[in-house]
Design an enzyme around this catalytic site. Structure first.
Site, PDB file in Angstrom:
ATOM      1  CD  GLU A 169     -29.746 -56.045   5.565  1.00 23.23           C
ATOM      2  OE1 GLU A 169     -29.224 -56.802   6.380  1.00 23.23           O
ATOM      3  OE2 GLU A 169     -29.953 -56.359   4.386  1.00 23.23           O
ATOM      4  CD  GLU A 352     -26.822 -55.316   1.288  1.00 23.57           C
ATOM      5  OE1 GLU A 352     -27.066 -56.508   1.552  1.00 23.57           O
ATOM      6  OE2 GLU A 352     -26.373 -54.518   2.133  1.00 23.57           O
TER       7      GLU A 352
HETATM    8  C1  GBH Z   1     -27.288 -58.414   4.035  1.00 21.47           C
HETATM    9  O1  GBH Z   1     -28.017 -58.957   5.061  1.00 21.47           O
HETATM   10  C2  GBH Z   1     -26.202 -57.573   4.610  1.00 21.47           C
HETATM   11  O2  GBH Z   1     -26.519 -56.192   4.499  1.00 21.47           O
HETATM   12  C3  GBH Z   1     -24.854 -57.838   4.045  1.00 21.47           C
HETATM   13  O3  GBH Z   1     -23.865 -57.264   4.852  1.00 21.47           O
HETATM   14  C4  GBH Z   1     -24.665 -59.323   3.880  1.00 21.47           C
HETATM   15  O4  GBH Z   1     -23.364 -59.653   3.486  1.00 21.47           O
HETATM   16  C5  GBH Z   1     -25.651 -59.794   2.856  1.00 21.47           C
HETATM   17  O5  GBH Z   1     -26.952 -59.446   3.199  1.00 21.47           O
HETATM   18  C6  GBH Z   1     -25.622 -61.294   2.616  1.00 21.47           C
HETATM   19  O6  GBH Z   1     -26.018 -61.991   3.737  1.00 21.47           O
HETATM   20  O7  GBH Z   1     -33.684 -67.522   6.570  1.00 21.47           O
HETATM   21  O8  GBH Z   1     -34.425 -67.503   4.266  1.00 21.47           O
HETATM   22  O9  GBH Z   1     -35.588 -66.202   5.893  1.00 21.47           O
HETATM   23  C7  GBH Z   1     -29.075 -59.769   4.672  1.00 21.47           C
HETATM   24  C8  GBH Z   1     -29.765 -60.308   5.867  1.00 21.47           C
HETATM   25  C9  GBH Z   1     -30.728 -62.171   4.755  1.00 21.47           C
HETATM   26  C10 GBH Z   1     -31.583 -61.335   6.824  1.00 21.47           C
HETATM   27  C11 GBH Z   1     -31.938 -63.048   4.634  1.00 21.47           C
HETATM   28  C12 GBH Z   1     -32.778 -62.188   6.662  1.00 21.47           C
HETATM   29  C13 GBH Z   1     -33.596 -64.221   5.885  1.00 21.47           C
HETATM   30  C14 GBH Z   1     -33.232 -65.479   5.142  1.00 21.47           C
HETATM   31  N1  GBH Z   1     -30.967 -61.023   5.570  1.00 21.47           N
HETATM   32  N2  GBH Z   1     -32.436 -63.365   5.935  1.00 21.47           N
HETATM   33  S1  GBH Z   1     -34.329 -66.770   5.503  1.00 21.47           S
END
Ligand code: GBH
Length: 445
Positions: A169, A352
């Site tokens: 990511e 994931e």
């Molecule tokens: C992942 O990141 C990571 O790889 C992992 O380490 C982590 O533990 C896992 O997810 C859980 O968080 O505000 O509704 O638009 C995910 C990162 C999550 C980034 C969703 C963008 C947008 C949510 N992403 N986020 S929203």
């Protein structure tokens, strides 16, 4: 109550890989046996982590790994996705930390013995702090440092790795780390995001060349996060806003990887926000990849706003996870089929997918039916996408066990296994049992 796979499902085939995923900083602990990372430093900052915690101990996987691997084996998964901590295998002077390297080699050997495929992520956000002090991902040199570290690791691991991912990511590293400051290193500058992103993509390309040389037989690629962008209304303005957000957050990463150029929106950006690109960079970035890893959690809804052109709208539904993210499996179908329409995609692996829920240990049990439903509906979306022609080859549940959830500390639980941080006791949630039973029930098992 259970997870079901139909006998004629494309997911019920020996060609489809099921696994569980983790990352180094989130589970390992063992702070004293590695270099300081940007996350160690960031966690010290007042208010950066909601419960004031850090990854010093986490799940103590560094000590309990043998037991954890046995647990993974008992789940009956085909594969385990984990990350290597850069600062555990390299010393400050650029020499190799033998002890740290041996930890991962022992882990790989054990997985091999148990017939579990190793999916190794080479960078899941834990940059050594000494590199941040030289500018971190804003410094072009970091990309070359990364390639050097990848060279060391991939030579040492030999043929024990089934699949490498260069980065996890990069959008999070660049945008959350350097532009909004929600993640380490916590910088907040609109000029930084795209430059950090460019150096991360460059690091990926350089590392792909190294992997091609040292590990030509593994499946090598990268993991991206995607939030498919929906418009808040059918108005032209909102539709345009969603498209703009999509170009900045999603296409900005996949397009250079597959087509060697940034999305058109780069032409409309003020020069000061544009990355500095050296000649030859785009060619390095678009090395052929064997697969693309897709992390999917939720969708995003955008409306038009004057300043930036788009603004995130809060979810309008009642079905939210404990992170406040909307549960929206149809977004995964849309994402996969859209990508497949727009690009000549390599194999896709869902690296994931999962949900944080308010898990409670009651009489030795964690009844997380909502997580089971989450997984079931997202598997169904993947099946549908395969039926529509997308070449999806695998699915990894995030996460194997509860762990350090970055800025949310230990308050959010994503595991299919529950961790009691007082005792480090692991307890399978109902979702882990359902996952295990589903995997055992496959016709080729
Ligand atoms: C992942 O990141 C990571 O790889 C992992 O380490 C982590 O533990 C896992 O997810 C859980 O968080 O505000 O509704 O638009 C995910 C990162 C999550 C980034 C969703 C963008 C947008 C949510 N992403 N986020 S929203």
């Amino acid at each position: 109550t259970s997870l079901k796979l139909k006998s004629d499902s494309p997911l019920n085939s020996p060609r489809f890989t099921f696994g569980v995923a983790t990352s180094s900083y989130q589970i390992e602990g063992g702070r004293d046996s590695r270099l300081e990372t940007i996350w160690d430093k960031f966690c010290e900052g007042e208010g950066n982590i909601s419960d004031g915690s850090n990854g010093d101990v986490a799940c103590e996987h560094i000590k309990l790994w043998q037991q954890d691997v046995q647990m993974i084996a008992k789940l009956g998964v085909d594969a385990y996705r984990f990350s290597v901590a850069w600062g555990r295998v390299m010393n400050l002077d650029g020499s190799i930390n033998k002890q740290g390297l041996n930890f991962y080699i022992a882990l790989l050997k054990k997985l091999e013995e148990l017939n579990i495929k190793a999916f190794v992520t080479l960078y899941h956000w834990d940059l050594p702090q000494y590199l941040e002090e030289k500018g971190g991902w804003l410094n072009r040199d970091t990309a070359f440092e990364f390639a050097n570290y990848v060279d060391v690791v991939s030579q040492a691991f030999g043929d024990r790795v089934y699949s490498y991912a260069t980065l996890n990511e990069p959008w999070c590293s660049a945008y959350l780390g350097y532009e909004t400051g929600i993640h380490a290193p916590g910088l907040k500058n609109k000029q930084f995001g795209k430059q950090a992103a460019h150096h991360l993509l460059l690091a990926h390309g350089l590392a792909m060349k190294v992997l091609e040389k040292n590990s030509p037989n593994s499946k090598n690629g990268i993991v991206l996060n995607f939030s498919p962008c929906y418009a808040a209304s059918t108005s032209e303005q909102d539709v345009g806003a969603a498209r703009l957000a999509d170009e900045h957050f999603n296409q900005w990463y996949i397009k250079p990887l597959l087509e060697g150029c940034y999305p058109d929106v780069i032409n409309d950006m003020p020069d000061i926000h544009k990355p500095i690109i050296e000649s030859g960079d785009m060619g390095i970035i678009c090395q052929p990849i064997d697969y693309i890893g897709v992390n999917y959690y939720s969708r995003a809804i955008y409306q038009y706003c004057d300043e930036e052109g788009f603004k995130l709208q809060a979810p309008q539904t009642m079905s939210l996870t404990d992170m406040g993210w909307e549960i929206y499996p149809a977004g995964l179908y849309k994402l996969l089929t859209d990508l497949n329409r727009c690009y000549k995609l390599p194999e896709v692996i869902i690296t994931e997918n999962g949900a944080a829920m308010k898990d409670k240990l009651v009489e030795g049990k964690i009844d997380d039916q909502d997580r089971i439903n989450y997984i079931q509906t997202h598997l169904a979306a993947i099946e549908q996408a395969i039926d529509s022609g997308v070449d999806v080859r695998g699915y990894f549940a995030w996460s194997l066990m509860d762990n350090f959830e970055w800025a949310e500390g230990y308050e959010k639980r994503f595991g299919i296994v529950y961790v009691d941080y007082q005792t480090q006791k692991r307890t399978l949630k109902q979702s882990a049992k359902a996952y295990r039973d589903m995997l055992r029930g496959r016709s080729h098992k």
